[in-house]
Design a protein around this motif. Sequence first.
Motif, PDB file in Angstrom:
ATOM      1  N   SER A 223       0.846  -1.186   0.000  1.00 14.80           N
ATOM      2  CA  SER A 223       0.000   0.000   0.000  1.00 14.80           C
ATOM      3  C   SER A 223       0.886   1.243   0.000  1.00 14.80           C
ATOM      4  O   SER A 223       1.991   1.241   0.552  1.00 14.80           O
ATOM      5  N   PHE A 225       1.365   5.161   1.130  1.00 14.96           N
ATOM      6  CA  PHE A 225       0.918   6.115   2.148  1.00 14.96           C
ATOM      7  C   PHE A 225       1.515   7.489   1.897  1.00 14.96           C
ATOM      8  O   PHE A 225       2.679   7.621   1.497  1.00 14.96           O
ATOM      9  N   SER A 278      -4.009   6.936   1.985  1.00 14.31           N
ATOM     10  CA  SER A 278      -3.469   5.642   1.572  1.00 14.31           C
ATOM     11  C   SER A 278      -4.215   5.153   0.343  1.00 14.31           C
ATOM     12  O   SER A 278      -5.400   5.454   0.160  1.00 14.31           O
TER      13      SER A 278
END
Length: 296
Positions: A223, A225, A278
């Motif tokens: 992911s 961020f 995110s």
Amino acid sequence: MMSLVEIKGLTKKFHHFTALDKIDLNLNEGEIYGFIGLNGAGKTTTIRVLLGLLKATEGEVTLFGKDAWKDAVMIHKRIAYVPGEANLWPNLTGGQVIDLFIEMHGNSNVARRDELIQRFKLDPTKKCRAYSKGNRQKIALIAAFTSNADLYILDEPTSGLDPLMEQIFQEIILELKQQGKSILLSSHILSEVEKLCDRVAIIREGKIIETGTLSELKHLTRSTFTVETQKPLVGLTEIKGVQNISQKGNSWEFQVDSEKLPEVISHISQFGVLKLESSAPTLEDLFMRHYKEKSF
């Protein structure tokens, strides 16, 4: 679930070139299976072996429990195939070609044919030589979807379609799944695969390098961020699984392996989070992760 397609140890060689190297793949009844990779990775070669157009050098390939090479004629009665480039008879109209394919498949569902012609907004009266690539592709799709096949093998089927027609294609695929049909979808359009497929396999240079459900594959990706904090954010480099850290003022951007998310969230909360954004991992992230070291 019953397995309709079983590929075990499939190897295909052309003289000294190995196009497919010990591929394993299985497709279950009622499943949409995504088969993705760059052009030349081996997708079409695999499909040609499934269709009985190429004979495997090594390995076992069965559809409906029958040998793909020896029982090709019998197998073709239960499948529908759409190639990425539909080559049609130039002097026949689109409607004549569709009817010819339907007759060859032993299916005369005129109502279904007319419904699909309307949904794909095809003029069936034009000669095939006058059609664009997208309209030729529509003809192949209409002919395939009119047939009452058990398995649909689609090799880059939306090539040349505009976004509206891609949406129609996706709707029909999901309708077929609701009817219990099975689909093997070979594509390099990752968003299409992500919307439709239950499981995917990534092929690179003739080898399957990743396979699983979308949730399983996404678990292996990172992911992204973007964080803005009151205090300088330190210590990220010491956390395993945090990659590609960059700073711009009080804003930080980095990627995190999924299993490290709780630890990272706990860490950054100590520095007074002002802003936190995110983006979830996608199939494209995984795909590019496997291909990033290769030249395009």
